[in-house]
Write a protein that holds these residues in place. Structure first.
Motif, PDB file in Angstrom:
ATOM      1  N   GLU A  97       0.787  -1.279   0.078  1.00 20.79           N
ATOM      2  CA  GLU A  97      -0.162  -0.035   0.065  1.00 20.79           C
ATOM      3  C   GLU A  97       0.821   1.204  -0.125  1.00 20.79           C
ATOM      4  N   ARG A  98       1.753   1.367   0.827  1.00 18.66           N
ATOM      5  CA  ARG A  98       2.669   2.580   1.072  1.00 18.66           C
ATOM      6  C   ARG A  98       3.991   2.299   1.622  1.00 18.66           C
ATOM      7  N   GLY A  99       4.871   3.338   1.731  1.00 21.89           N
ATOM      8  CA  GLY A  99       6.045   2.911   2.350  1.00 21.89           C
ATOM      9  C   GLY A  99       6.652   4.606   2.451  1.00 21.89           C
ATOM     10  N   VAL A 100       8.253   4.344   2.171  1.00 20.40           N
ATOM     11  CA  VAL A 100       9.106   5.627   2.392  1.00 20.40           C
ATOM     12  C   VAL A 100      10.373   5.049   1.926  1.00 20.40           C
ATOM     13  N   VAL A 101      11.067   5.766   0.921  1.00 22.03           N
ATOM     14  CA  VAL A 101      12.598   5.707   0.462  1.00 22.03           C
ATOM     15  C   VAL A 101      13.288   6.786   1.289  1.00 22.03           C
ATOM     16  N   LEU A 102      14.273   6.191   1.796  1.00 19.10           N
ATOM     17  CA  LEU A 102      15.189   7.075   2.706  1.00 19.10           C
ATOM     18  C   LEU A 102      16.155   7.788   1.739  1.00 19.10           C
ATOM     19  N   ASN A 103      15.997   9.024   2.205  1.00 18.85           N
ATOM     20  CA  ASN A 103      17.224   9.896   1.399  1.00 18.85           C
ATOM     21  C   ASN A 103      18.565   9.613   2.083  1.00 18.85           C
ATOM     22  N   GLU A 104      19.582  10.446   1.764  1.00 22.90           N
ATOM     23  CA  GLU A 104      20.967  10.371   2.465  1.00 22.90           C
ATOM     24  C   GLU A 104      20.669  10.985   3.885  1.00 22.90           C
ATOM     25  N   ASP A 105      20.067  11.879   3.986  1.00 22.37           N
ATOM     26  CA  ASP A 105      19.818  12.505   5.508  1.00 22.37           C
ATOM     27  C   ASP A 105      19.075  11.359   6.433  1.00 22.37           C
ATOM     28  N   ASP A 106      18.046  10.723   5.630  1.00 27.13           N
ATOM     29  CA  ASP A 106      17.261  10.004   6.475  1.00 27.13           C
ATOM     30  C   ASP A 106      18.111   8.866   6.862  1.00 27.13           C
ATOM     31  N   GLN A 107      19.098   8.261   6.160  1.00 28.24           N
ATOM     32  CA  GLN A 107      20.121   7.149   6.514  1.00 28.24           C
ATOM     33  C   GLN A 107      20.875   7.626   7.440  1.00 28.24           C
ATOM     34  N   ILE A 108      21.481   8.821   7.501  1.00 36.65           N
ATOM     35  CA  ILE A 108      22.493   9.318   8.399  1.00 36.65           C
ATOM     36  C   ILE A 108      21.528   9.279   9.989  1.00 36.65           C
ATOM     37  N   ARG A 109      20.451   9.987   9.966  1.00 36.80           N
ATOM     38  CA  ARG A 109      19.793  10.159  11.040  1.00 36.80           C
ATOM     39  C   ARG A 109      19.232   8.616  11.689  1.00 36.80           C
ATOM     40  N   GLN A 110      18.887   7.813  10.640  1.00 37.05           N
ATOM     41  CA  GLN A 110      18.508   6.678  11.072  1.00 37.05           C
ATOM     42  C   GLN A 110      19.514   5.951  12.005  1.00 37.05           C
ATOM     43  N   TYR A 111      20.856   5.983  11.412  1.00 36.54           N
ATOM     44  CA  TYR A 111      22.042   5.259  12.152  1.00 36.54           C
ATOM     45  C   TYR A 111      22.047   5.846  13.615  1.00 36.54           C
ATOM     46  N   VAL A 112      22.238   7.310  13.654  1.00 32.44           N
ATOM     47  CA  VAL A 112      22.395   7.946  14.773  1.00 32.44           C
ATOM     48  C   VAL A 112      21.145   7.218  16.084  1.00 32.44           C
ATOM     49  N   ILE A 113      19.878   7.466  15.262  1.00 28.73           N
ATOM     50  CA  ILE A 113      18.756   7.211  16.258  1.00 28.73           C
ATOM     51  C   ILE A 113      18.697   5.658  16.714  1.00 28.73           C
ATOM     52  N   MET A 114      18.998   4.902  15.824  1.00 25.90           N
ATOM     53  CA  MET A 114      18.919   3.275  16.030  1.00 25.90           C
ATOM     54  C   MET A 114      20.259   2.933  17.042  1.00 25.90           C
ATOM     55  N   GLU A 115      21.170   3.769  16.997  1.00 26.81           N
ATOM     56  CA  GLU A 115      22.363   3.532  17.823  1.00 26.81           C
ATOM     57  C   GLU A 115      21.932   3.801  19.342  1.00 26.81           C
ATOM     58  N   LEU A 116      21.284   4.854  19.350  1.00 31.25           N
ATOM     59  CA  LEU A 116      20.754   5.259  20.540  1.00 31.25           C
ATOM     60  C   LEU A 116      20.023   4.380  21.210  1.00 31.25           C
ATOM     61  N   MET A 117      19.064   4.199  20.732  1.00 32.08           N
ATOM     62  CA  MET A 117      17.834   3.391  20.844  1.00 32.08           C
ATOM     63  C   MET A 117      18.216   1.765  21.403  1.00 32.08           C
ATOM     64  N   SER A 118      19.573   1.318  20.662  1.00 29.00           N
ATOM     65  CA  SER A 118      20.092  -0.067  20.959  1.00 29.00           C
ATOM     66  C   SER A 118      20.930  -0.138  21.850  1.00 29.00           C
ATOM     67  N   ASN A 119      21.866   1.022  22.180  1.00 35.47           N
ATOM     68  CA  ASN A 119      23.041   0.967  23.071  1.00 35.47           C
ATOM     69  C   ASN A 119      23.023   2.234  24.084  1.00 35.47           C
ATOM     70  N   PHE A 120      22.245   3.090  23.907  1.00 33.30           N
ATOM     71  CA  PHE A 120      22.069   4.140  24.963  1.00 33.30           C
ATOM     72  C   PHE A 120      23.465   4.820  24.751  1.00 33.30           C
ATOM     73  N   LYS A 121      24.087   4.586  23.734  1.00 34.81           N
ATOM     74  CA  LYS A 121      25.258   5.537  23.344  1.00 34.81           C
ATOM     75  C   LYS A 121      25.631   5.766  21.945  1.00 34.81           C
ATOM     76  N   LEU A 122      26.186   6.703  21.528  1.00 29.02           N
ATOM     77  CA  LEU A 122      26.651   6.872  20.060  1.00 29.02           C
ATOM     78  C   LEU A 122      28.244   7.066  20.115  1.00 29.02           C
ATOM     79  N   ASP A 123      28.931   6.247  19.192  1.00 33.58           N
ATOM     80  CA  ASP A 123      30.264   6.231  18.863  1.00 33.58           C
ATOM     81  C   ASP A 123      30.678   7.639  18.071  1.00 33.58           C
ATOM     82  N   ILE A 124      31.033   8.544  18.477  1.00 34.45           N
ATOM     83  CA  ILE A 124      30.750   9.680  17.349  1.00 34.45           C
ATOM     84  C   ILE A 124      32.075   9.434  16.335  1.00 34.45           C
TER      85      ILE A 124
END
Length: 455
Positions: free
Chosen positions: A355-382
């Motif tokens: 029915e529907r969905g979304v294609v991730l642009n470059e900014d989406d993929q960058i932010r996805q990485y940061v958010i999922m790292e924080l959600m998974s590990n409570f930290k981000l290795d900058i």
């Protein structure tokens, strides 16, 4: 003692980040032909994760946010199984089914509302299309302890299922009656004993805090009873009250819901209680025994978060099959129809029920990485992030870093040149900490009817 009242200021609507961008950004601008092309162009060396939605329930649990169909009609359920098998056949013409399958999950609804023979039929059909399950594939099923018998458990075991999750939510009878799910302790224990009899590798339970009439004292009793069942993992979810989305939630008297400071106390007590009983916290709502494979993944930095929760099975393309199911590729999310008539019409037309969905642009993929790292590990290795994306983190995310200063002042996290790290209390507010990195939050900030409260 933590000042929980101080942190209730963070109680506001926010995503759970099972995806980024969230499902609110899914639209029909991602069209069918583009989706088919995404499937066909997937890297054949990447493994597959399969999700099957079995949506039927006999009765409504008022807290439930899942997409369910309430019925007791056998013919309606058999009809759905037929369409599910037809969907598999159509899918097989667009996906390389010879790829390795490292994960499969049956969700619902109540998957075990189907009989043993019906479950066996669909499992064999799945394996006929996808024959290459790896030896250590995680094959799991959600189970309502009120709807499971020995024949069903035997079928799951004989067909490779090795992980089961039992919904408990709460053992307090007053709470159970308020949410229309009366489930005595003995019923749950019998179901879990059955899972162990049939050699399930991981037998897990789900609890929910924030339900009607819950208090810290009543939840202490639920935890004490739950620990006697000796589950391998606990999932302890914050109740998402979204009555504007789920009609059954309107049956809940909002005045009986615990206040944010009590919910924080419940979660803090849960962390302390489970930790003192040999479990360790994973992500924002999971707990497991130290020997669990999730901890090996954390040490390697390989813990992932998807629509099934926390998993070690990253690096796979997720294919969603069935009504409302969501799939995920390297740069897209795709969701099937939620309406049964539209679902069937698509399959009758020999099309996938996309029915529907979304294609991730470059900014989406960058932010996805940061958010999922924080959600998974409570930290981000900058430094790791900067190397991966060739970006100056604090420059790219200047607004987000500024927005995190109040969290730093409240000692919920620390930021230096190398890491963002959450404190123990910060983990309770990880959704809030991830939100400044969400480019879409400003669009939804004015509306109170988008996400559930974070606290």
């Amino acid at each position: 003692m933590l000042d929980f009242a101080k942190f209730t200021k963070y109680s506001k609507p926010g995503p759970r980040y099972t995806s980024y961008p969230t499902a609110l950004e899914f639209s029909d601008s991602f069209g069918y032909d583009e989706y088919i092309q995404k499937l066909k162009s997937q890297d054949s060396s990447r493994p597959l994760s399969l999700y099957f939605h079995l949506p039927f329930c006999k009765n409504a649990c008022y807290f439930c946010g899942c997409n369910v169909v309430f019925t007791s009609k056998e013919d309606k359920m058999l009809r759905y199984m037929d369409y599910l098998k037809r969907e598999l056949k159509i899918l097989s013409s667009h996906v390389d089914c010879s790829r390795s399958v490292i994960q499969m999950h049956f969700g619902g609804g109540t998957p075990t509302f189907f009989s043993a023979s019906e479950l066996e039929g669909v499992i064999k059909e799945i394996r006929s299309f996808f024959p290459n399950f790896v030896k250590d594939a995680e094959v799991s099923c959600e189970i309502d302890p009120r709807h499971i018998d020995e024949d069903q458990m035997r079928v799951l075991s004989e067909n490779g299922f090795n992980r089961v999750s039992f919904g408990i939510q709460d053992f307090n009878e007053k709470v159970q009656m308020a949410v229309h799910r009366v489930q005595p302790y003995d019923v749950t224990k019998k179901a879990m004993d059955l899972a162990r009899k049939y050699n399930m590798v991981s037998v897990n339970v789900d609890l929910i805090y924030g339900l009607p009439f819950q208090s810290l004292e009543t939840f202490k009793e639920t935890l004490a009873l739950s620990i006697t069942l000796n589950p391998d993992r606990f999932a302890v979810f914050n109740y998402a009250h979204v009555p504007w989305m789920k009609k059954t939630m309107r049956k809940i008297d909002e005045t009986t819901l615990p206040l944010p400071d009590e919910k924080l106390q419940i979660m803090q007590y849960t962390i302390d209680f489970l930790t003192s009983n040999g479990y360790k916290m994973i992500g924002m709502d999971h707990f497991a025994k130290p020997e669990d494979e999730l901890f090996k993944a954390i040490k390697k930095g390989e813990l992932h978060r998807n629509f099934q929760g926390y998993t070690t099975k990253g690096g796979a393309d997720l294919i969603g099959v069935g009504l409302t199911s969501i799939g995920e590729g390297v740069d897209y999310y795709a969701q099937n129809f939620k309406d049964m008539r539209e679902y069937e019409e698509a399959i009758d037309a020999l099309k996938l029920p996309f029915e529907r969905g979304v294609v991730l642009n470059e900014d989406d993929q960058i932010r996805q990485y940061v958010i999922m790292e924080l959600m998974s590990n409570f930290k981000l290795d900058i430094k790791r992030f900067e190397k991966l994306f060739n970006i100056d983190f604090k420059e790219y995310f200047a607004d987000a870093v500024e927005a995190l200063k109040p969290f730093e002042e409240d000692e919920l996290l620390t930021i230096d040149d190398d890491f963002i790290k959450c404190s123990e209390t910060g983990t309770l507010l990880i959704r809030n900490i991830a939100m400044p990195f969400d480019a879409y939050m400003k669009k939804h900030a004015a509306s109170s009817k988008t996400f559930s409260k974070t606290v």
